[in-house]
Write a protein that holds these residues in place. Structure first.
Motif, PDB file in Angstrom:
ATOM      1  N   LEU A 368      40.247  37.889  42.776  1.00  0.00           N
ATOM      2  CA  LEU A 368      41.641  37.437  42.803  1.00  0.00           C
ATOM      3  C   LEU A 368      42.209  37.480  44.363  1.00  0.00           C
ATOM      4  CD1 LEU A 368      43.394  40.057  40.239  1.00  0.00           C
ATOM      5  CD2 LEU A 368      43.147  37.649  40.025  1.00  0.00           C
ATOM      6  N   PHE A 374      47.770  32.594  40.286  1.00  0.00           N
ATOM      7  CA  PHE A 374      46.928  33.121  39.198  1.00  0.00           C
ATOM      8  C   PHE A 374      47.353  32.411  37.941  1.00  0.00           C
ATOM      9  CE2 PHE A 374      46.709  35.820  35.390  1.00  0.00           C
ATOM     10  CZ  PHE A 374      45.236  36.075  35.421  1.00  0.00           C
ATOM     11  N   ALA A 390      47.100  40.441  39.275  1.00  0.00           N
ATOM     12  CA  ALA A 390      47.336  39.603  40.177  1.00  0.00           C
ATOM     13  C   ALA A 390      48.716  39.618  40.973  1.00  0.00           C
ATOM     14  CB  ALA A 390      47.514  38.066  39.192  1.00  0.00           C
TER      15      ALA A 390
END
Length: 546
Positions: A368, A374, A390
């Motif tokens: 991430l 995201f 995220a």
């Protein structure tokens, strides 16, 4: 001064207050006309000389926090004002200590498989262990992983020798799992069974067997289902069968609760809403802000239809055409992976589209923090933990406006009057390719205004797995206070499931009840205990250690 003398002194002190509400200026505790004198007889000989207030409310290090159980004997004999203070002011030597439960978590979905349900079970179990409960997990075998394994914190996992049949689900056997479920329940001295996920075959069978054996059961639904297609109709009828006899149920969002109540016919007062959470200590932003010369969009999801993998096939080429500096990283695996690989070859995106395959949960954060945005393309979602993970890592989120996603991210949090993720932190779109592309364009435009550290702190204040565990404890206590029932009252509830289905469900439960009694005769409980004692002695022997 003996026991009878103590009782007379207590009764004399209380009679002066009996029939009227009086309270201590220092404690605010009220004694009403229905106060049970037996609960006030809590002092020892030395405490009596402090008077009535000193008798009941003694502030010494040995006093510990008590627990009030709704629906217990105390509920009928104490006034409401007393109940509010009961939790913290009753001395520990006069009350029952907080009950330490032995909980069996059951689902087809657990590690080493990756997903939201797997993470939920593991993290909730770890927090319950820290609260002092005993937690055991039962799931099916994964490859060579079979038998008993121990995980962090002493979490015991039974990988029973059942192989997955379809989409990580075991083949329905109805009664094939009864012997092993009974053995685990008896051997681990389980007090409550907690099943997870509506399309887990093992969950449905374990809850059925547990109710037959008289255990209290709780069910958590993690997904949303429709009402019109063949698969949903079948699953809804199975869910109605299982939930007809559960003690309590949990859903992860209000949208999920409405969906579950409509599908199963469960009374709404038996369904609790407890949202998922995120481990903010694990999901932290990158130490330094990433350069925006190249914008990286991260997708971490199972590559299946309901997670919108077909939508990604349409969206990714269009975004890459509009923005030459955008690159995609996709983590996850599933039957739709072939379609994404074909799309990459068709549009020659080998250098701008990277597929990582299945990503272990411990490595999700490292993936991430390499990205700026995201992307969640789910077609149905009860509560998307991935969005919170995220956001905790500081990524701007683009998501489809489906299920519980708007509720989880844009509506006010129960502990705050502010939305969890304001408009500047998440962009929602309809689950159609053109709208998703527009949402990505908007996200790229507002990307310079994103402060990853501020997003992380916001999530840290609002979401905690320890809070989820404490709320789940309340549901467990409510389930354990449910009255004991024999087979006949339970069969009456199954009859309400349909003209033909109700009779079929009753037949299934009657057969399960008879098989359980035959199993009781064939393998008595004492034999299971003796076998367990023998194994423990063997483990402790020097020969076994060698």
């Amino acid at each position: 001064m003996g026991g009878p003398t103590i009782k007379r002194v207590i009764e004399t002190r209380v009679r002066n207050w009996h029939g009227k509400k009086s309270s201590s200026p220092s404690t605010g505790i009220c004694v009403g006309p229905h106060t049970d004198l037996r609960l006030l007889a809590i002092a020892n000989q030395n405490d009596l000389f402090g008077g009535f207030l000193g008798l009941v409310f003694i502030y010494q290090p040995r006093i510990q926090k008590g627990v009030y159980e709704n629906g217990s004997h105390t509920d009928s004999v104490l006034d409401l004002d007393w109940n509010k203070k009961f939790n913290c002011l009753m001395p520990s030597n006069t009350m029952d200590q907080k009950r330490r439960l032995r909980i069996l978590m059951v689902s087809d979905f657990f590690y080493p498989n990756f997903g939201g349900v797997e993470n939920h079970i593991y993290l909730l179990s770890q927090c319950l262990l820290k609260l002092g409960h005993k937690v055991v997990v039962m799931t099916h075998a994964y490859g060579n992983r079979s038998g008993v394994r121990y995980m962090t914190g002493g979490l015991k996992v039974y990988y029973i020798p059942w192989k997955p049949f379809l989409m990580q689900n075991t083949l329905p056997t109805f009664y094939g799992t009864l012997p092993i479920v009974r053995t685990i329940l008896v051997r681990e001295k389980i007090s409550l069974v907690h099943g997870h996920q509506a399309f887990s075959t093992l969950c449905h069978e374990a809850l059925m067997h547990a109710r037959t054996m008289g255990y209290k059961v709780v069910f958590t639904d993690h997904s949303l289902y429709g009402f019109s297609d063949v698969g949903s109709i079948h699953m809804n009828k199975v869910l109605q069968f299982t939930l007809a006899d559960v003690n309590q149920a949990i859903c992860v969002s209000h949208t999920s609760k409405e969906n579950t109540v409509l599908r199963s016919g469960l009374p709404p007062e038996k369904v609790f809403m407890i949202p998922n959470a995120v481990d903010t200590a694990m999901f932290t932003p990158a130490p330094e802000k990433l350069s925006r010369d190249e914008i990286i969009i991260v997708v971490i999801s199972r590559l299946v239809y309901r997670k919108g993998a077909d939508l990604l096939v349409e969206v990714i080429p269009e975004v890459c055409r509009l923005y030459p500096n955008v690159r995609f990283i996709v983590g996850g695996d599933g039957p739709k992976r072939v379609r994404l690989e074909e799309m990459r070859e068709k549009h020659s995106l080998q250098d701008r589209f990277e597929m990582l395959g299945a990503v272990p949960h411990a490595q999700v954060r490292s993936v991430l923090i390499t990205g700026h945005i995201f992307l969640n393309s789910s077609l149905t979602e009860a509560f998307c933990i991935a969005i919170l993970e995220a956001a905790s890592c500081g990524l701007l989120t683009v998501s489809t406006r489906v299920g519980g996603v708007p509720e989880a991210c844009t509506l006010p949090h129960p502990l705050s009057s502010l939305p969890v993720l304001p408009d500047g932190m998440i962009v929602l779109a309809e689950p159609v390719p053109s709208d998703m592309v527009q949402a990505v364009k908007k996200a790229i435009d507002i990307l310079p205004n994103i402060d990853p550290q501020a997003m992380h702190l916001r999530l840290k204040q609002l979401y905690s797995w320890h809070d989820v565990a404490r709320r789940t404890e309340v549901v467990y206590d409510r389930a354990l206070t449910c009255s004991e029932e024999n087979l006949l009252p339970r069969l009456s509830r199954y009859l309400t499931c349909g003209a033909w289905a109700g009779k079929l469900f009753c037949l299934v439960m009657i057969i399960d009840f008879l098989l359980w009694h035959l199993l009781q005769l064939w393998q008595q409980v004492q034999l299971i205990y003796h076998l367990l004692i023998g194994v423990n002695r063997m483990k402790n022997s020097s020969h076994y250690r060698v």
